[in-house]
Write a protein that holds these residues in place. Structure first.
Motif, PDB file in Angstrom:
ATOM      1  N   VAL A   1       0.835  -1.099   0.026  1.00  9.78           N
ATOM      2  CA  VAL A   1      -0.102  -0.103   0.059  1.00  9.78           C
ATOM      3  C   VAL A   1       0.989   1.329   0.191  1.00  9.78           C
ATOM      4  CG1 VAL A   1      -1.629   1.295   1.450  1.00  9.78           C
ATOM      5  CG2 VAL A   1      -2.094  -1.000   1.151  1.00  9.78           C
ATOM      6  N   GLY A   2       2.098   1.257   0.829  1.00 10.28           N
ATOM      7  CA  GLY A   2       2.893   2.502   0.864  1.00 10.28           C
ATOM      8  C   GLY A   2       3.657   2.746  -0.407  1.00 10.28           C
ATOM      9  N   VAL A   3       3.892   1.547  -0.986  1.00 13.22           N
ATOM     10  CA  VAL A   3       4.661   1.819  -2.292  1.00 13.22           C
ATOM     11  C   VAL A   3       3.586   2.353  -3.488  1.00 13.22           C
ATOM     12  CG1 VAL A   3       5.858   0.512  -4.110  1.00 13.22           C
ATOM     13  CG2 VAL A   3       6.553   0.134  -1.702  1.00 13.22           C
ATOM     14  N   GLY A   4       2.602   1.657  -3.383  1.00 14.54           N
ATOM     15  CA  GLY A   4       1.766   1.990  -4.311  1.00 14.54           C
ATOM     16  C   GLY A   4       1.097   3.367  -4.292  1.00 14.54           C
ATOM     17  N   VAL A   5       0.829   4.091  -2.996  1.00 13.90           N
ATOM     18  CA  VAL A   5       0.519   5.385  -2.935  1.00 13.90           C
ATOM     19  C   VAL A   5       1.433   6.106  -2.913  1.00 13.90           C
ATOM     20  CG1 VAL A   5      -0.593   6.786  -1.267  1.00 13.90           C
ATOM     21  CG2 VAL A   5      -1.589   4.691  -1.338  1.00 13.90           C
ATOM     22  N   GLY A   6       2.775   5.759  -2.386  1.00 13.23           N
ATOM     23  CA  GLY A   6       3.889   6.794  -2.318  1.00 13.23           C
ATOM     24  C   GLY A   6       4.379   6.917  -3.838  1.00 13.23           C
ATOM     25  N   ILE A   7       4.211   6.281  -4.923  1.00 11.82           N
ATOM     26  CA  ILE A   7       4.637   6.617  -6.300  1.00 11.82           C
ATOM     27  C   ILE A   7       3.587   7.592  -6.778  1.00 11.82           C
ATOM     28  CG2 ILE A   7       3.652   4.639  -7.517  1.00 11.82           C
ATOM     29  CD1 ILE A   7       6.993   6.007  -8.058  1.00 11.82           C
TER      30      ILE A   7
ATOM     31  N   PRO B   1       1.736  10.753  -7.635  1.00  8.57           N
ATOM     32  CA  PRO B   1       2.133  12.066  -7.175  1.00  8.57           C
ATOM     33  C   PRO B   1       0.932  13.000  -6.312  1.00  8.57           C
ATOM     34  CG  PRO B   1       1.941  12.182  -9.473  1.00  8.57           C
ATOM     35  CD  PRO B   1       1.818  10.548  -8.968  1.00  8.57           C
ATOM     36  N   ILE B   2       0.799  12.566  -5.258  1.00  5.52           N
ATOM     37  CA  ILE B   2      -0.337  13.331  -4.377  1.00  5.52           C
ATOM     38  C   ILE B   2       0.264  13.688  -3.176  1.00  5.52           C
ATOM     39  CG2 ILE B   2      -2.315  12.434  -5.750  1.00  5.52           C
ATOM     40  CD1 ILE B   2      -2.492  10.137  -3.720  1.00  5.52           C
ATOM     41  N   VAL B   3       1.429  14.271  -2.991  1.00 12.44           N
ATOM     42  CA  VAL B   3       1.950  14.277  -1.832  1.00 12.44           C
ATOM     43  C   VAL B   3       1.168  14.841  -0.452  1.00 12.44           C
ATOM     44  CG1 VAL B   3       4.009  15.649  -0.661  1.00 12.44           C
ATOM     45  CG2 VAL B   3       4.495  14.490  -2.852  1.00 12.44           C
ATOM     46  N   PRO B   4       0.529  15.739  -0.442  1.00  8.13           N
ATOM     47  CA  PRO B   4      -0.012  16.108   0.560  1.00  8.13           C
ATOM     48  C   PRO B   4      -1.048  15.255   1.161  1.00  8.13           C
ATOM     49  CG  PRO B   4      -0.614  17.829  -1.319  1.00  8.13           C
ATOM     50  CD  PRO B   4       0.028  16.787  -1.734  1.00  8.13           C
ATOM     51  N   LEU B   5      -1.752  14.435   0.283  1.00  7.08           N
ATOM     52  CA  LEU B   5      -2.621  13.389   0.732  1.00  7.08           C
ATOM     53  C   LEU B   5      -2.084  11.877   1.123  1.00  7.08           C
ATOM     54  CD1 LEU B   5      -5.562  14.575  -1.692  1.00  7.08           C
ATOM     55  CD2 LEU B   5      -5.014  15.159   0.553  1.00  7.08           C
ATOM     56  N   GLN B   6      -0.743  11.707   0.683  1.00  5.10           N
ATOM     57  CA  GLN B   6      -0.290  10.267   0.617  1.00  5.10           C
ATOM     58  C   GLN B   6      -0.446   9.657   2.015  1.00  5.10           C
ATOM     59  OE1 GLN B   6       3.768  10.773  -0.903  1.00  5.10           O
ATOM     60  NE2 GLN B   6       3.018  10.476  -2.849  1.00  5.10           N
ATOM     61  N   THR B   7      -0.231  10.183   3.256  1.00  9.54           N
ATOM     62  CA  THR B   7      -0.131   9.788   4.564  1.00  9.54           C
ATOM     63  C   THR B   7      -1.622   9.145   4.742  1.00  9.54           C
ATOM     64  OG1 THR B   7       1.702  10.932   5.251  1.00  9.54           O
ATOM     65  CG2 THR B   7       0.418   9.888   6.773  1.00  9.54           C
ATOM     66  N   LEU B   8      -2.569  10.308   4.553  1.00 12.44           N
ATOM     67  CA  LEU B   8      -4.020  10.034   4.887  1.00 12.44           C
ATOM     68  C   LEU B   8      -4.230   9.004   4.143  1.00 12.44           C
ATOM     69  CD1 LEU B   8      -6.474  11.070   6.102  1.00 12.44           C
ATOM     70  CD2 LEU B   8      -6.844  12.560   4.101  1.00 12.44           C
ATOM     71  N   ILE B   9      -4.122   8.985   3.031  1.00  8.20           N
ATOM     72  CA  ILE B   9      -4.650   7.732   2.039  1.00  8.20           C
ATOM     73  C   ILE B   9      -4.075   6.414   2.420  1.00  8.20           C
ATOM     74  CG2 ILE B   9      -4.620   6.696  -0.377  1.00  8.20           C
ATOM     75  CD1 ILE B   9      -5.005   9.551  -1.367  1.00  8.20           C
ATOM     76  N   ILE B  10      -2.681   6.409   3.078  1.00  9.07           N
ATOM     77  CA  ILE B  10      -2.177   5.116   3.351  1.00  9.07           C
ATOM     78  C   ILE B  10      -2.967   4.634   4.590  1.00  9.07           C
ATOM     79  CG2 ILE B  10      -0.124   4.068   4.444  1.00  9.07           C
ATOM     80  CD1 ILE B  10       1.620   5.858   2.274  1.00  9.07           C
TER      81      ILE B  10
ATOM     82  N   ILE C   1      -5.974   5.166   5.454  1.00 10.97           N
ATOM     83  CA  ILE C   1      -7.247   4.608   5.220  1.00 10.97           C
ATOM     84  C   ILE C   1      -7.237   3.267   4.527  1.00 10.97           C
ATOM     85  CG2 ILE C   1      -9.462   5.102   3.680  1.00 10.97           C
ATOM     86  CD1 ILE C   1      -8.911   8.177   4.242  1.00 10.97           C
ATOM     87  N   LEU C   2      -6.459   3.057   3.509  1.00 11.72           N
ATOM     88  CA  LEU C   2      -6.226   2.056   2.728  1.00 11.72           C
ATOM     89  C   LEU C   2      -5.446   0.733   3.383  1.00 11.72           C
ATOM     90  CD1 LEU C   2      -5.255   3.297  -0.761  1.00 11.72           C
ATOM     91  CD2 LEU C   2      -7.309   2.345  -0.059  1.00 11.72           C
ATOM     92  N   ALA C   3      -4.471   1.148   4.073  1.00 13.74           N
ATOM     93  CA  ALA C   3      -3.752  -0.111   4.752  1.00 13.74           C
ATOM     94  C   ALA C   3      -4.835  -0.693   5.727  1.00 13.74           C
ATOM     95  CB  ALA C   3      -2.732   0.542   5.433  1.00 13.74           C
ATOM     96  N   PRO C   4      -5.349  -0.348   6.560  1.00 12.28           N
ATOM     97  CA  PRO C   4      -6.390  -1.120   7.358  1.00 12.28           C
ATOM     98  C   PRO C   4      -7.516  -1.731   6.510  1.00 12.28           C
ATOM     99  CG  PRO C   4      -6.175   0.972   8.366  1.00 12.28           C
ATOM    100  CD  PRO C   4      -5.590   1.165   7.011  1.00 12.28           C
ATOM    101  N   LEU C   5      -8.054  -1.103   5.754  1.00 14.76           N
ATOM    102  CA  LEU C   5      -9.096  -1.777   4.626  1.00 14.76           C
ATOM    103  C   LEU C   5      -8.568  -2.926   4.021  1.00 14.76           C
ATOM    104  CD1 LEU C   5     -10.891   1.450   2.995  1.00 14.76           C
ATOM    105  CD2 LEU C   5     -11.872  -0.234   4.678  1.00 14.76           C
ATOM    106  N   LEU C   6      -7.361  -3.146   3.666  1.00 18.68           N
ATOM    107  CA  LEU C   6      -6.649  -4.007   2.947  1.00 18.68           C
ATOM    108  C   LEU C   6      -6.030  -5.036   3.973  1.00 18.68           C
ATOM    109  CD1 LEU C   6      -5.209  -2.114  -0.050  1.00 18.68           C
ATOM    110  CD2 LEU C   6      -7.237  -3.609   0.091  1.00 18.68           C
ATOM    111  N   ARG C   7      -6.012  -4.753   5.182  1.00 14.42           N
ATOM    112  CA  ARG C   7      -5.829  -5.507   6.433  1.00 14.42           C
ATOM    113  C   ARG C   7      -4.281  -5.462   6.437  1.00 14.42           C
ATOM    114  NH1 ARG C   7      -7.912 -11.122   6.280  1.00 14.42           N
ATOM    115  NH2 ARG C   7      -7.318 -10.988   3.984  1.00 14.42           N
ATOM    116  N   GLY C   8      -3.432  -4.534   6.117  1.00 15.27           N
ATOM    117  CA  GLY C   8      -2.129  -4.314   6.205  1.00 15.27           C
ATOM    118  C   GLY C   8      -1.801  -3.388   7.269  1.00 15.27           C
TER     119      GLY C   8
END
Length: 169
Positions: A30-36, A38-47, A49-56
């Motif tokens: 999830v971190g690699v996918g979101v990190g690449i 280019p949505i820098v101000p929102l990357q951490t927030l999206i990670i 949200i997505l990590a727990p949804l994907l059980r990461g």
């Protein structure tokens, strides 16, 4: 800090994480996918949200995102996303305009507020933002497909070595 030291620091923090190897690997993916993307101000927030949804693992996701997207990798990362996005969505927007916006947003001096920096991206226009995000999404696919199995193998190996060390003690 030097780029190599910073990358090594986050890499070592990632290696020291404890937990289920599968959850850690999903977090890294999830971190690699979101990190690449280019949505820098929102990357951490999206990670987050997505990590727990994907059980990461959220911490693994944030650390992997920082390894991929940091001040040393931003310009080449955005440029590559731009080039890939332009292949798919060919509209006339110059890279120099995007580069000026990036320079303002990330090094715009002390007088620029976070809102000013975020607004600079809005002035790029829909087409430029679409090109960057589309290019980032396309780049994310192979990176995620590589990140999950490689990080799973790494975390399984670390887990096995920890168990062996615990048995020997």
């Amino acid at each position: 800090m030097e780029p190599q030291r910073t990358a090594r620091y986050y890499y070592l923090k990632l290696l020291r994480l404890k937990g289920d190897p599968y959850s850690l690997a999903r977090g890294v993916a999830v971190g690699v996918g979101v990190g690449i993307i280019p949505i820098v101000p929102l990357q951490t927030l999206i990670i987050l949200i997505l990590a727990p949804l994907l059980r990461g693992n959220s911490i693994a996701g944030i650390l992997a995102g920082l390894l991929i997207s940091n001040p040393f990798t931003l310009l080449p990362q955005y440029y590559l996303a731009w080039k890939v996005g332009k292949l798919i969505y060919p509209v006339e927007v110059s890279w120099s305009r995007v580069q000026e916006t990036l320079e303002f947003a990330f090094a715009g001096g002390n007088s620029a507020t976070f809102g000013d920096r975020l607004a600079a991206f809005g002035h790029l226009g829909y087409e430029a933002i679409a090109i960057l995000i589309l290019g980032g999404l396309i780049l994310a696919i192979p990176l995620v497909l590589l990140a999950y199995p490689l990080s799973l193998r790494l975390f399984l190996t670390i887990n096995r070595k920890r168990r062996e060390k615990h048995i020997l003690s």
